[in-house]
Design a protein around this motif. Structure first.
Motif, short mmCIF file in Angstrom:
data_model
loop_
_atom_site.label_atom_id
_atom_site.label_comp_id
_atom_site.label_asym_id
_atom_site.label_seq_id
_atom_site.Cartn_x
_atom_site.Cartn_y
_atom_site.Cartn_z
N GLY B 172 31.54 46.34 -7.38
CA GLY B 172 30.63 45.61 -8.59
C GLY B 172 29.58 46.20 -8.78
N CYS B 173 30.43 46.20 -11.06
CA CYS B 173 29.04 47.20 -11.21
C CYS B 173 28.87 46.71 -12.62
N ARG B 174 28.19 46.66 -13.35
CA ARG B 174 27.33 45.82 -14.23
C ARG B 174 26.33 46.74 -15.14
N ILE B 175 27.61 46.94 -16.03
CA ILE B 175 26.54 47.57 -18.02
C ILE B 175 25.59 46.90 -18.19
N LEU B 176 23.85 46.84 -18.61
CA LEU B 176 23.29 46.07 -18.39
C LEU B 176 22.91 46.79 -20.56
N GLY B 177 22.40 45.93 -21.67
CA GLY B 177 22.28 46.25 -22.97
C GLY B 177 23.52 47.08 -23.64
N ALA B 178 24.64 46.62 -23.29
CA ALA B 178 25.87 47.10 -24.08
C ALA B 178 25.61 46.49 -25.32
N GLY B 183 34.75 48.85 -28.55
CA GLY B 183 35.50 48.18 -27.94
C GLY B 183 36.85 48.33 -29.89
N GLU B 184 37.52 48.10 -29.46
CA GLU B 184 38.86 47.80 -30.13
C GLU B 184 39.91 47.22 -29.90
N PRO B 185 39.90 46.10 -31.69
CA PRO B 185 40.42 44.93 -31.19
C PRO B 185 41.96 44.55 -29.87
N LEU B 186 43.09 46.13 -30.40
CA LEU B 186 44.02 45.93 -29.63
C LEU B 186 44.56 46.52 -28.26
N TYR B 187 44.84 48.07 -28.96
CA TYR B 187 45.10 49.26 -26.96
C TYR B 187 43.66 49.52 -26.55
N ASP B 188 42.72 50.24 -27.40
CA ASP B 188 41.38 50.67 -26.75
C ASP B 188 40.44 49.55 -27.07
N LYS B 189 40.52 48.12 -26.02
CA LYS B 189 39.82 47.55 -25.47
C LYS B 189 38.72 48.04 -24.58
N PHE B 190 37.66 47.29 -24.67
CA PHE B 190 36.42 48.49 -23.68
C PHE B 190 37.30 47.55 -22.27
N SER B 191 37.05 46.62 -21.92
CA SER B 191 38.40 45.77 -20.99
C SER B 191 39.32 47.56 -20.28
N ALA B 192 39.63 47.63 -21.47
CA ALA B 192 41.30 48.48 -21.06
C ALA B 192 40.41 49.76 -20.37
N GLY B 243 38.53 39.16 -26.41
CA GLY B 243 39.02 39.81 -27.55
C GLY B 243 38.85 41.45 -27.27
N GLY B 244 38.55 41.83 -26.08
CA GLY B 244 38.28 43.16 -25.99
C GLY B 244 36.74 44.46 -26.01
N ILE B 245 36.18 43.52 -27.16
CA ILE B 245 35.47 44.05 -27.21
C ILE B 245 33.94 43.30 -27.05
N THR B 246 32.13 44.25 -26.69
CA THR B 246 31.83 43.72 -26.06
C THR B 246 31.14 42.63 -26.76
N ASN B 247 30.22 41.95 -26.35
CA ASN B 247 29.63 40.37 -26.67
C ASN B 247 28.17 40.07 -26.52
N GLY B 248 27.50 41.60 -26.17
CA GLY B 248 25.97 41.61 -26.11
C GLY B 248 25.83 41.08 -24.38
N GLN B 249 26.73 40.23 -23.60
CA GLN B 249 26.30 39.83 -22.56
C GLN B 249 26.39 40.78 -21.64
N GLU B 250 25.60 41.33 -20.36
CA GLU B 250 25.84 41.78 -19.34
C GLU B 250 27.49 42.52 -18.76
N VAL B 251 28.07 43.42 -19.06
CA VAL B 251 29.08 43.53 -18.75
C VAL B 251 30.07 43.78 -17.50
N TYR B 252 30.40 43.00 -16.60
CA TYR B 252 30.27 42.94 -15.08
C TYR B 252 32.02 43.73 -14.78
#
Lengths: 325, 325, 325, 325
Positions: B172-178, B183-192, B243-252
């Protein structure tokens, strides 16, 4: 960077739900491919809503109009293929327009672009994926000539917490007939590109190849795919990719999709000023991405596979004149 | 295409287990960053084998030597940063050299490159990831200045089927403070892009963001992340990306790794001619990617995050009219 | 972005005059190419200084050592080809070390990277081009199998203003045997990529294709290349490229190089603090880029041509099984 | 690969003379830029034909319609900017339709795509450059906020061989106010990217930066740009770029354009079967690319400059610790 997918076979698309047309540009399609228009229509139909009670009631008939790149109306010339799909029956959802849609792009679009109007988030709509289905259908036609077929199916669906609730789904997909050698050893692994492609689909939250998360629970002695003297494999736990490169077995993977944010009843939310508000239920949206997401998953898999096939072509050109494709 | 990772912050690396050095080139690192060498060493140490009985007995001391891109030995100049890590104590595994290593890159490398010698598959070795840890450590130093921290941990390990068996693991991994907006809406989503990065690590077979596969089982009414009047979220089922874009919460997110192919006892296999053979057990390899894979997962996450931070910088440049050029 | 050239056939290189080695990585080379080592050595020799009195007196013997990507020492496997070239006889020019070298990268490197020491500008040295010659030589070997040859020559040299003065030169280059259809209509025109490649060579200040600047003086009635009934051309004013695409004629172009900044006598300059200083004359540098630049011009042309050949391969794969290459 | 220009600031465009619209997509434009619509219109007007007797008689009024990426109609949001320009008054040139247009793309398009109809070569038309002017005008607006201005002028025109003959031209262009440090040392030199951009314009056959071909005739003692104690330069023979990187001086360069292929009288040619034919003269085309090409040259220069400014931004981000994220 943002609106294109693929390297040698590349789709760039644009237009949202409220534009006159969705439009797409496919670069890198080999020339001389005779487009199978009934097949394309069928693919579009699979993505379109049907009579299923869980599908959106919105009318979506998606005739694809080709604007360039075809000779005699259906033979690829090698020039970029440009197409468009008309939007019609676009109704503005006035009730929910200025409140944040829960677990959707509306808040992140607001923070990234300053939009305070959900109607401006049109590119976050599943409607955009119609372009992916077009590009994927063309890729499938090229792959079919190389003996490669791609099939997705719904493996399981979530359990609604109440009547009118949306649910998630897990989709499985198989790539049959892919030759060995697709994928690059370090970063551009076949599996890594597939993961990228799948996670770029709206609402995707997970990806597995082969046994995936189940592999993590196993011991290596049971997991390892051992080969027979004819090089065939006794098992396919790796899902057809080893060291990032296809091994000639069926490639199989799954994609997890979360529930669709919109449900049939009201949800608590806030508006763009932070005032508590209601996100109203709607009958116009699907309650589950399945089965409409199936051709989208296949389309993305087809684009990835074709991209690597085109790349592999180069690698092999001087080597093996009888190279079986 | 094959040996580089990233767009604005980019690592190119080369060299395998049998080369004199592993080497890497980091392009796009902002200038004026003071490298924290003890931290870098610590990161390398986390990836190196330790006294843990499941870790490889091979000695790996990985001093990183920087060849360019630094002023006064530790301040980035903006030029590409070139580094190398010596290989030593390289013993050739003569017993297993010419047989196919089960569930490994040896068969696919043979089909792609014609190699019939596992010693030529050096780039498929986990050793290559040392370069990723270097580039990731530098990325972390830049991110830290922007208030971003990344932490991975082992969530669970597989069950060995017998003594000396290897096992898989889920990290498991967490990104704190992002910040919001990456991230980009279509293909280059942060999650992708995260999924692509994680699946490019050796032995990775699955990726999830937020609730991942669990999301697929749920109803939307329970899943949806609702916001409070101060825009904070009541839950974080989406794992910090909407929507592929960070929302200010912890990314995990989590990554599933399969068992390491090599176990402590002999396995059936074939050689490159298809003759049945034995792949001999070894005490020299780890039995599980965890915990050594943790800094690698973090490194890839750091590179993805920094890449999007650099991209976002551009987007925002004109919001800050006093930003001196 | 900064250290790589090419798309499908790609060179990444690093290392400056003061490193132990120059190193390069060639990605995308087709497999099964038997490297012609004597030819490679010859190419390196053409770039190396000779007994010509205007050539540098520095000893440069450039044995190329291949570290990966070759089978049996000389057959490409399709894996990235890694090579290195040792630097030796590196003498530090203490007299000129801390003053700005006129019309050179030393001031711009200072402003971009903060360097106040010319010895840190090693990547701006012509020595870097040795890597280009290696990658170009390999490209030429692939092109030769497709019937394509590339030849550069010195068309004219500048007039020294006094004894010991350096001079510029105009180089002409011909690509023979390139098939029709290379190049893309809009941006990636064959001519545009050639221009990019040539202007990336140190000291290049101009590029022309076909009649070039002379074309600008002419009327269309005389300029236009008219075709005969057998499709052959009566003239080749366009230099083999029309609408950005090769037309089957010889491609010819010229490159203008400025005089080498270092001359045999002292020049006025300033140091990095702005204090007036002397840039001392030297006998160790060439006075003209010609003839040593010839294999570099050819190498860049070969890489561009091969890149487009690999791309074209894809376009044609399904069209013409008997496709003459 | 084929239809996009730029890396961080990227234009993708499509549509030819016979489509309903030309369309373009600008990615990477910073957000918060207030578009200066009168300036945009002016730029379009400079590219449009005017009453000059040598300009085409075809009516071209090019209203730019923006479809996305703008807030309140004129403020960039950071989303891709999509625009279209209607085509009207499209008359098919039936007389010349099926013969090869001399020194034009018609033969190369035939060989590459199989077209035997000049009306299908619409993307080779100068009309496509209208999209470049739009993207360039937006780039100029961003650059202007950073104190950068770009101006092109006609330096000289060719001599018609007879009445109704077309002529070539040499265009000069200056980039004023560009900071030091733009451009990368090895391949992505500022000068190399400018050359690529200029040679991607229809009919371009040559490019020079600074003294260009004249530099090749000179001795280094006269050529070298010497600096004063305040770092100002006594001369600017290098045209503002040294070692591939801007040095803070005015960047100046020239572009050579060949005569327009179509003249006012008949030319000999062949048809697509090789039969001798006549390419009929026309009054509907310009006889010289100048002055209409001036805003196109400026547009390409603006896109290159902005791309490097965005890249440099990243490099510098940590030099300004107060830069709010």
């Amino acid at each position: 960077m943002t609106d294109s997918f693929g390297i040698l076979y590349r789709l760039t698309d644009w237009g949202g739900t409220h534009d006159e047309y969705l439009e797409g540009l496919v670069e890198g399609c080999p020339q001389g491919i005779v487009l199978d228009m009934p097949f394309l229509e069928e693919e579009m139909q699979r993505r379109a809503p049907n009579s299923d009670r869980e599908s959106t009631q919105r009318h979506e008939d998606d005739p694809v109009e080709f604007l360039s790149g075809l000779d005699a109306g259906n033979v690829t010339t090698g020039e970029p293929i440009r197409f468009r799909i008309p939007n019609h029956d676009v109704r503005i959802d006035e009730r929910n327009r200025f409140v944040i849609k829960p677990s959707h792009a509306s808040y992140t679009y607001y923070r990234k672009y300053g939009y305070r109007d959900n109607e401006l988030c049109g590119r976050a709509s599943a409607r955009e994926t119609a372009c992916r289905v077009v590009a994927g259908a063309i890729a499938k036609m090229v792959l079919r000539r190389n003996g490669i077929e791609i099939h997705a199916e719904t493996l399981r669906r979530g359990t609604p917490a109440c009547e009118g609730d949306s649910v998630g789904a897990v989709i499985g997909c198989r790539i049959l007939g892919a030759p060995t050698g697709l994928g690059e050893p370090l970063y551009d692994k076949f599996s890594a590109r597939l993961a990228f492609a799948m996670m770029s689909i709206n609402a995707a939250k997970g990806f597995e190849i082969g046994l995936g998360y189940q592999a993590a629970e196993m011991g290596g002695s049971r997991y390892n795919d051992v080969q027979n003297p004819d090089f065939s494999y006794r098992t396919n736990h790796d899902g057809g990719v080893q060291g990032g490169i296809t091994n000639g077995q069926e490639v199989y993977f799954t994609v997890a999709f979360k529930p669709i944010p919109t449900v049939r009843f009201d949800q608590e939310t806030i508006d763009y000023d932070g005032t508590p508000a209601i996100y109203h239920g709607s009958n116009r949206n699907d309650l589950c991405v399945a089965p409409r997401v199936l051709p989208i998953v296949e389309a993305m898999a087809a684009m990835v596979t074709l991209d690597f096939m085109l790349l592999r072509n180069n690698e092999l050109e001087h080597n093996d004149p009888n190279n079986e494709k």
